[in-house]
Structure formats: C-alpha cells, structure tokens
Design an enzyme around this catalytic site. Structure first.
Site, short mmCIF file in Angstrom:
data_model
loop_
_atom_site.label_atom_id
_atom_site.label_comp_id
_atom_site.label_asym_id
_atom_site.label_seq_id
_atom_site.Cartn_x
_atom_site.Cartn_y
_atom_site.Cartn_z
N ARG A 165 35.14 34.03 50.85
CA ARG A 165 36.22 33.25 51.47
C ARG A 165 36.30 33.52 52.97
NH1 ARG A 165 41.65 34.05 48.29
NH2 ARG A 165 41.58 36.13 49.20
N ARG A 193 39.91 46.31 44.60
CA ARG A 193 41.01 45.63 43.92
C ARG A 193 40.65 45.24 42.49
NH1 ARG A 193 41.77 43.05 48.74
NH2 ARG A 193 41.10 41.02 48.03
#
Ligand SMILES: [Zn+2]
Length: 220
Positions: free
Chosen positions: A131, A174
């Site tokens: 992204r 994460r």
C-alpha cells in the site's frame, strides 16, 4: 436473537477488509458500527474518565490496556447508550481477556453472531505492505499497479509514499500479534457455537453478499 437488532462481532486480520464490511453490515441492519478507536475519541470528547484515559495512551502511540478498553465499552453498553441496541463491533474484542469481559458486560443481551472474515496471511501481507498513500489527500494506491516506488498523486499532485507502519517488518509484527492475541478468540467463540467463518477473498460486493447470506441463515 436476543434483541430485535443484531449484535455482531467481526474478526479478521488487518487488511482483510473488516472495517469496510463492518460499516456495510451496520448500514444493512440499521445498527451502529463501532470501532474502538472511534469510541475512544467520542468518549474523550465527552470527557468520560475512561475516554480521557484511553486518549492518553493513543496520543502516546501506545496500545490501550484491556481494563480501559473494557471500561469504555461498558460505559457505552448502558440501555440508551451507543451500544444499548444492535451493533457491529469492529476491532473489539482483540484479546481473550477482552472477549471474556465483553460477555460479562453484556450478559443480559449477548452477542448473536461472531464472524471471522478469513483472508490468508500472505494476501493481507501483500495488500498492506504494497500500500502507498498520498500524504495530502490520503488516496490509497497499490504498488502492483505502479512500477515505481514514489510517485505523484493523480488526484491532488501530493507525494505518494509508504506509511511507516506499513513496512514489511511492521506488518509482520502486527500479523504475529494478531495470531497470538486474537486467534484464541476464534476458538473461544467456536466452542460456544457463535462463530462462523466467511471467505473474505474476492471483490468487496461478493464478500458482502456472503456476509449477508450467513447472517440471514444464522440470525433466526
Ligand atoms: Zn492526493
């Protein structure tokens, strides 16, 4: 169903499309969409003790501790409060401790359905690590569609870059945290017959249709 409005929890890895689909489901059922981040901000604005405490952690870039998260949720669950009726919970519970606390807090009117929006780890990894975001207008791009690393935004001419927390290392951390903290919740809800798994791979509209179908089947 415990109430006339459904009470849903959506679980899923970051990048699984959970936020977007939660909002659509909430609109579909005419209930509120709750992300804990939004709720912290609202309660901080209202000046509640837990809200202000949560804001202190977020401003410092720290994770908000379980007891404060639960406090914020509990204050919202009172009849007539934002979580007094139906809802779609997005990003909560995040740990087994939070899931247990949630059960305690809403004992009288429990969760109707928990949906695990399943997108394989390698797919979400590619989505997030690939992204790139415009620093000016926040438009989101993906490197698969662009050969170069940094470019100028088509919309506003701003600089398009990778966010610091979208780097491969950060995403890896994460996702590992998710496996460690949130996957046990899946087992917890499965054992109680509340869990259903929905395939989250594919175009957003198709995924949404799958979600609605599951809700129609299960919320009777
Ligand atoms: Zn832009």
């Amino acid at each position: 169903m415990g109430s006339s409005e459904p009470r849903l929890v959506l679980l899923g890895r970051q990048g699984a499309g959970k936020g977007t689909q939660s909002i659509r489901l909430a609109e579909h059922y005419g209930v509120i969409h709750v992300s804990t981040g939004d709720m912290f901000r609202t309660q901080a604005t209202q000046g509640t003790a837990f809200g202000l405490e949560a804001k202190r952690y977020m401003d410092a870039g720290d994770l908000v501790p379980d007891e404060i998260v639960v406090g914020v949720i509990e204050e919202s669950m009172v009849p007539g409060g934002p979580l007094g009726g139906g809802f779609v919970l997005d990003g909560f519970p995040r740990t087994l401790q939070q899931a247990r606390e949630l059960d305690r807090v809403i004992a009288g009117d429990p969760i109707d359905l928990v949906i695990d929006l399943d997108v394989p780890r390698e797919i979400v990894f590619d989505r997030i690590a690939g992204r790139r975001v415009c620093e000016e207008c926040q438009r989101v791009y993906h490197v698969n569609l662009r050969p170069e690393n940094d470019w100028v935004c088509d919309t506003c001419g701003g600089a398009v870059r990778q966010r610091d927390d979208d780097t491969e290392d950060a995403v890896e951390r994460r996702l590992e945290l998710y496996e460690r903290e949130t996957v046990p919740i899946v087992d917890y809800y499965r054992a109680r017959g509340l869990l259903t798994v929905v395939d989250g791979v594919g175009p957003g509209d198709e995924v949404f249709e799958r979600l609605v179908k599951v809700c129609v089947e299960q919320l009777t």
